[in-house]
Enzyme design. Structure first.
Site, PDB file in Angstrom:
ATOM      1  CD  GLN A 155      -1.306   0.050   3.688  1.00  0.00           C
ATOM      2  OE1 GLN A 155      -1.656  -1.045   4.082  1.00  0.00           O
ATOM      3  NE2 GLN A 155      -1.740   1.187   4.244  1.00  0.00           N
TER       4      GLN A 155
ATOM      5  CB  CYS B 256      -4.897  -1.153   5.203  1.00  0.00           C
ATOM      6  SG  CYS B 256      -6.015  -0.290   6.316  1.00  0.00           S
TER       7      CYS B 256
ATOM      8  CG  HIS C  34      -3.529  -2.505   9.307  1.00  0.00           C
ATOM      9  ND1 HIS C  34      -3.336  -1.725   8.193  1.00  0.00           N
ATOM     10  CD2 HIS C  34      -2.823  -3.657   9.081  1.00  0.00           C
ATOM     11  CE1 HIS C  34      -2.544  -2.372   7.341  1.00  0.00           C
ATOM     12  NE2 HIS C  34      -2.225  -3.533   7.859  1.00  0.00           N
TER      13      HIS C  34
ATOM     14  CG  ASN D 269       0.014  -6.272   6.614  1.00  0.00           C
ATOM     15  OD1 ASN D 269      -0.822  -5.459   6.227  1.00  0.00           O
ATOM     16  ND2 ASN D 269       0.834  -6.003   7.619  1.00  0.00           N
TER      17      ASN D 269
END
Ligand SMILES: *[C@@H]1O[C@H](CO)[C@@H](O)[C@H](O)[C@H]1NC(C)=O
Ligand SMILES: *[C@@H]1O[C@H](CO)[C@@H](O)[C@H](O)[C@H]1NC(C)=O
Length: 349
Positions: free
Chosen positions: A149, A155, A290, A311
């Site tokens: 990102q 996110c 997040h 992630n």
């Protein structure tokens, strides 16, 4: 009685030993000095392709780097029996405040779900009984490579896209990398591009528009731009989304046994910033800031249960971009709040 020459011999031996010892101490000191010469920072800069605008900036970054490396090394040394380790990664020249501002869910996301309308949805996996011991959607070809990102609080777009890519692959057999930038540019409501957003808004947008563009046609730029959705043909679509019942890791398990699921977590802590591997079980709260995608679960040889989390911080972070997070903890909210608000896209039958 020891002869004079024997005594001399012993003395000489002592002298040699003393000299040797002082040399060892000296070389140890040299190693320490070496470790803290700016060289170590420079090597790291090369490794991560970092450049600074001037000497003053480089000096400032070196000091932050040094503090972070010292934190990481003392954390690992003082927590030998934890199930995870920290490491010097791409965030090592950022202060904790900078890291939080650039790599999490922007300003809006850090407001959590406050003010979000509570929408109840059906939960199609309620009565599922066929739950494998482990599942890894990566091994089933349903997960695209790790993305990054960068310095944009997007996110939420990456977690949304990860789950849509997976359900698209599971329902059609085709793995297609999809566009986070389309969501960053076009999803509004409570969401605001790099300032943070909500997976719910993104699922609604994709369902309403009738799909999402490919990564190739609408590539990631890590800034907010004008929405260019109309000109980009959708390549994957969803019917809508559903929520996993809150605060229930057993329900989350039923869902993840069937498809990857998006979750909100609290990632704003240094152990998270520098996580390098193992089953993460660090202290974290439930102020979610997040979004990530849970793409599987399993347990280690010693029986520690974990979730496999995708992630969006590139491959240098964690286990090639992934984190294993402790599963079935005491709190029903899940580690870092991961069971508080899980949701997943629904495919057309
Ligand atoms: C190691 O783990 C045990 C049990 O989990 C704990 O009680 C102990 O304090 C830990 N030791 C250190 C040095 O952290
Ligand atoms: C699960 O089973 C209950 C009881 O049979 C039923 O009422 C419910 O509709 C089922 N849920 C789903 C999602 O099929």
């Amino acid at each position: 009685m020891a002869s004079f020459s024997q005594s001399l011999y012993v003395l000489a031996l002592f002298a040699v030993l003393a000299l040797w010892n002082s040399r060892v101490t000296m070389s140890r000191k040299l190693v320490e000095l070496e470790a803290w010469s700016p060289k170590r920072h420079e090597q790291w800069m090369v490794e991560h392709g970092k450049y600074y605008k001037d000497v003053a900036e480089k000096e400032k970054r070196y000091q932050i780097f040094k503090e972070n490396v010292e934190f990481i090394e003392s954390f690992n040394a003082n927590n030998k029996n934890l199930t995870f380790k920290l490491g010097v990664n791409q965030f090592a020249d950022q202060t904790f405040e900078e890291f939080k501002a650039s790599s999490l869910n922007g300003k809006k996301g850090s407001l959590g779900l406050m003010g979000m309308e509570e929408i109840k949805t059906p939960f199609r996996y309620e009565n599922v009984t066929d739950i494998p011991e482990t599942i890894d959607w990566r091994k089933r070809g349903a997960v695209t490579p790790i993305k990054d990102q960068k310095d944009c609080g997007s996110c939420w777009a990456f977690a949304t896209v990860a789950t849509v890519e997976s359900i698209h692959q599971i329902s059609t057999g085709k793995l297609e990398s999809l566009s986070e930038q389309e969501l960053v540019d076009c999803v509004r409501g409570k969401s605001g591009g790099c300032n943070g957003g909500f997976m719910e808004d993104a699922f609604k947008f994709i369902a309403k528009k009738g799909g999402i563009a490919s990564e190739a046609k609408y590539p990631y730029k890590h800034v907010d731009r004008t929405c260019n959705s109309k000109k980009k043909e959708p390549v994957a679509s969803i019917k809508g989304y559903e929520k996993v019942p809150k605060n229930n890791e057993k329900a989350l398990l039923k869902a993840v046994a069937n498809q990857p699921v998006g979750v909100d977590i609290e990632a704003g802590q240094k152990a998270f910033q520098f996580y390098s591997g193992g089953v993460f079980a660090g202290k974290c709260g439930t102020k979610t800031d997040h979004d990530v995608a849970v793409v599987g679960y399993g347990s280690t040889e010693d029986g520690t249960k974990y979730w496999i989390v995708k992630n969006s911080w590139g491959k240098n972070w964690g286990e090639n971009g992934y984190m294993r997070m402790k599963r079935d903890i005491k709190s029903n909210k899940g580690l870092c709040g991961l069971a508080m608000n899980p949701l997943y896209p629904v495919a057309f039958a």
